[in-house]
Design a protein around this motif. Structure first.
Motif, PDB file in Angstrom:
ATOM      1  N   ARG A 295     -96.991  77.093 119.573  1.00  0.00           N
ATOM      2  CA  ARG A 295     -96.769  77.884 118.366  1.00  0.00           C
ATOM      3  C   ARG A 295     -97.422  77.244 117.146  1.00  0.00           C
ATOM      4  O   ARG A 295     -97.272  76.058 116.897  1.00  0.00           O
ATOM      5  CB  ARG A 295     -95.264  78.029 118.127  1.00  0.00           C
ATOM      6  N   ILE A 297     -98.108  78.864 113.121  1.00  0.00           N
ATOM      7  CA  ILE A 297     -97.996  80.062 112.295  1.00  0.00           C
ATOM      8  C   ILE A 297     -99.336  80.488 111.710  1.00  0.00           C
ATOM      9  O   ILE A 297     -99.562  81.682 111.426  1.00  0.00           O
ATOM     10  CB  ILE A 297     -96.956  79.830 111.171  1.00  0.00           C
ATOM     11  N   ASN A 298    -100.289  79.559 111.531  1.00  0.00           N
ATOM     12  CA  ASN A 298    -101.579  79.910 110.944  1.00  0.00           C
ATOM     13  C   ASN A 298    -102.454  80.737 111.885  1.00  0.00           C
ATOM     14  O   ASN A 298    -103.457  81.318 111.448  1.00  0.00           O
ATOM     15  CB  ASN A 298    -102.335  78.650 110.523  1.00  0.00           C
ATOM     16  N   THR A 300    -101.667  83.433 112.938  1.00  0.00           N
ATOM     17  CA  THR A 300    -101.469  84.815 112.525  1.00  0.00           C
ATOM     18  C   THR A 300    -102.646  85.328 111.698  1.00  0.00           C
ATOM     19  O   THR A 300    -102.959  86.521 111.711  1.00  0.00           O
ATOM     20  CB  THR A 300    -100.167  84.932 111.709  1.00  0.00           C
ATOM     21  N   GLU A 332    -100.303  88.714 122.653  1.00  0.00           N
ATOM     22  CA  GLU A 332    -100.336  89.966 121.902  1.00  0.00           C
ATOM     23  C   GLU A 332    -101.252  89.792 120.703  1.00  0.00           C
ATOM     24  O   GLU A 332    -101.608  88.688 120.321  1.00  0.00           O
ATOM     25  CB  GLU A 332     -98.927  90.370 121.469  1.00  0.00           C
ATOM     26  N   ASP A 333    -101.665  90.907 120.103  1.00  0.00           N
ATOM     27  CA  ASP A 333    -102.684  90.859 119.060  1.00  0.00           C
ATOM     28  C   ASP A 333    -102.153  91.196 117.676  1.00  0.00           C
ATOM     29  O   ASP A 333    -102.921  91.553 116.780  1.00  0.00           O
ATOM     30  CB  ASP A 333    -103.829  91.817 119.406  1.00  0.00           C
ATOM     31  N   GLN A 334    -100.838  91.074 117.456  1.00  0.00           N
ATOM     32  CA  GLN A 334    -100.273  91.353 116.147  1.00  0.00           C
ATOM     33  C   GLN A 334     -99.979  90.051 115.396  1.00  0.00           C
ATOM     34  O   GLN A 334    -100.698  89.683 114.484  1.00  0.00           O
ATOM     35  CB  GLN A 334     -99.007  92.206 116.300  1.00  0.00           C
ATOM     36  N   LYS A 335     -98.932  89.347 115.813  1.00  0.00           N
ATOM     37  CA  LYS A 335     -98.606  88.087 115.129  1.00  0.00           C
ATOM     38  C   LYS A 335     -99.537  86.956 115.560  1.00  0.00           C
ATOM     39  O   LYS A 335     -99.984  86.159 114.753  1.00  0.00           O
ATOM     40  CB  LYS A 335     -97.145  87.712 115.400  1.00  0.00           C
ATOM     41  N   ARG A 336     -99.769  86.853 116.865  1.00  0.00           N
ATOM     42  CA  ARG A 336    -100.744  85.904 117.427  1.00  0.00           C
ATOM     43  C   ARG A 336    -100.372  84.428 117.200  1.00  0.00           C
ATOM     44  O   ARG A 336    -101.216  83.560 117.390  1.00  0.00           O
ATOM     45  CB  ARG A 336    -102.148  86.162 116.850  1.00  0.00           C
ATOM     46  N   HIS A 337     -99.160  84.122 116.780  1.00  0.00           N
ATOM     47  CA  HIS A 337     -98.833  82.729 116.473  1.00  0.00           C
ATOM     48  C   HIS A 337     -98.316  81.973 117.690  1.00  0.00           C
ATOM     49  O   HIS A 337     -98.127  80.758 117.626  1.00  0.00           O
ATOM     50  CB  HIS A 337     -97.797  82.659 115.351  1.00  0.00           C
TER      51      HIS A 337
END
Length: 415
Positions: A295, A297-298, A300, A332-337
């Motif tokens: 994980r 967060i960047n 995203t 998945e291709d939304q949050k991506r984190h």
């Protein structure tokens, strides 16, 4: 009356209703409470007064010394206790050892009743000591026969209760401080298809390898390099050569059927536009470090195409012929984190070092100097470094034992 001599090691888990996770009651918050009661030499005959005294002192000791593993969810003991009392939870025994190794085993109960172990690995902890973030595969912490016996016993117990399908078992192993013998505890049972098993299937797909959980062995067959230039075709010398020429002439175009053609005579691989068997291709062992919950967060703010180009620029990739390198599982291709990551190597130590090095490179590329981003990369690297320290000690120990054995063989026998 003095308190009896005892050391209490408790693992308390509070349960809350899952939000958007789709789980009704999920045990996701942990707290390890270490209570040390002063040891006295003299025996205590009356246990009731001692128990009453411990019951009186316990709340104060917990409030003062309890430390939550996930402090973002439970910043204080009062907050944890409020959730624990209102929602319920689990109190588990904690192994009496400073060095504990967790294992994950995936099992399958067929509709016919057959029980099979299909994956097993030693756990990696990037998000705290009580939460598994990945594994090293194949497992090397418990003797294969012992682990198989325990897993099959649990499988039989599940089968007798009508369980069919996939499930996973969590074990812990440690050295008992008094007996100095290895202990193996089964601590968790999940009746579901696990992320660990899903990554194992990805590993088997990209390597076309074989995982033997009975022997804790993962083997792959290397693909021979394609010869450079066009070689002059030689006439067949034997009946086998003539048969191979016929097979080559009738070979279909390279498609998914290539992976299904597996005979006694040959394993098939793609060469050029046709399919040729490769005889004598070496079968070697491989070791894997994998995680389904890395994980940062960047991630995203970065598209997958940019992320993969960045990895390619730093030489992070997978060698199809040597069956080594790093593979990413993009969920998945939304949050991506959050993403999955598998590193395959010739040795366990090398696979661990490559996994940690690639994580560090990605961390440097994603992290800004003055920005604190939420990530578990640091915890994963620290845990891998701790494992590397143990593997290095074991390696030195094995080398010393081999040297002693060679020295004893070299000495002439005397009557």
């Amino acid at each position: 009356m003095e308190s009896p001599s005892l050391t209490c090691l408790l693992s308390a888990q509070a349960c809350e209703h899952g939000g958007g996770s789709g789980v009704g009651m999920e045990s996701v918050f942990h707290s390890v409470c270490k209570l040390v009661v002063v040891r006295r030499e003299q025996r205590v005959e009356a246990a009731e007064p001692a128990l009453a005294k411990i019951s009186q002192e316990l709340p104060g000791l917990l409030a003062q010394h309890a430390q939550a593993v996930n402090e973002k969810r439970f910043p204080t003991w009062a907050k944890f206790l409020q959730t624990f009392v209102s929602q319920g939870g689990i109190i588990e025994a904690f192994p009496p050892s400073a060095s504990i190794t967790g294992l994950t085993v995936d099992m399958l109960i067929e509709p016919s009743g057959e029980i099979t172990m299909i994956s097993s690995g030693d756990q990696i902890h990037a998000d705290g000591p009580l939460r598994s973030s990945g594994t090293t595969l194949p497992q090397a912490s418990v003797e294969s026969k012992v682990l198989n016996m325990l897993s099959l016993k649990i499988g039989e117990a599940c089968k007798s209760r009508g369980v069919v399908g996939y499930f996973s078992i969590d074990f812990v192993t440690f050295i008992h401080p008094k007996t100095m013998g290895q202990q193996v505890w089964a601590i968790d049972l999940d009746l579901r298809y696990s992320d660990h098993l899903a990554l194992t299937q990805v590993m088997l797909y990209v390597t076309n390898g074989t995982l033997d959980c009975r022997l804790s062995r993962f083997e792959v067959q290397l693909i021979p390099k394609k010869p450079k230039g066009r070689l002059k075709e030689q006439p067949p010398q034997t009946a086998s050569d003539a048969l191979l020429k016929i097979i080559k002439w009738k070979a279909p175009s390279c498609d998914s059927r290539c992976q299904q053609m597996n005979t006694v005579f040959a394993r098939w691989c793609c060469v050029g536009s046709g399919c040729l068997p490769h005889f004598g291709a070496p079968i070697v062992s491989r070791y894997v470090v994998m995680s389904s919950s890395m994980r940062h967060i960047n991630l995203t703010f970065i598209y997958y195409s940019v992320f993969l180009q960045m990895c390619k620029a730093h030489g992070i990739g997978y060698d199809v012929q040597q069956k080594e390198g790093t593979i990413f599982a993009l969920f998945e291709d939304q949050k991506r984190h959050i993403f999955g990551m598998l590193t395959i190597g010739e040795h366990l130590q090398g696979a661990l070092m490559t996994f940690a090095r690639h994580l560090f490179i990605i961390y440097q590329e994603l992290s800004a100097p003055n920005m604190h981003a939420e990530t578990n990369f640091k915890g994963a690297v620290q845990d891998v470094e701790a494992i590397l320290g143990v593997t290095e000690q074991n390696k030195l120990k094995f080398e010393e034992e081999e040297e002693q054995q060679q020295a004893s063989k070299a000495q002439p026998s005397t009557k």
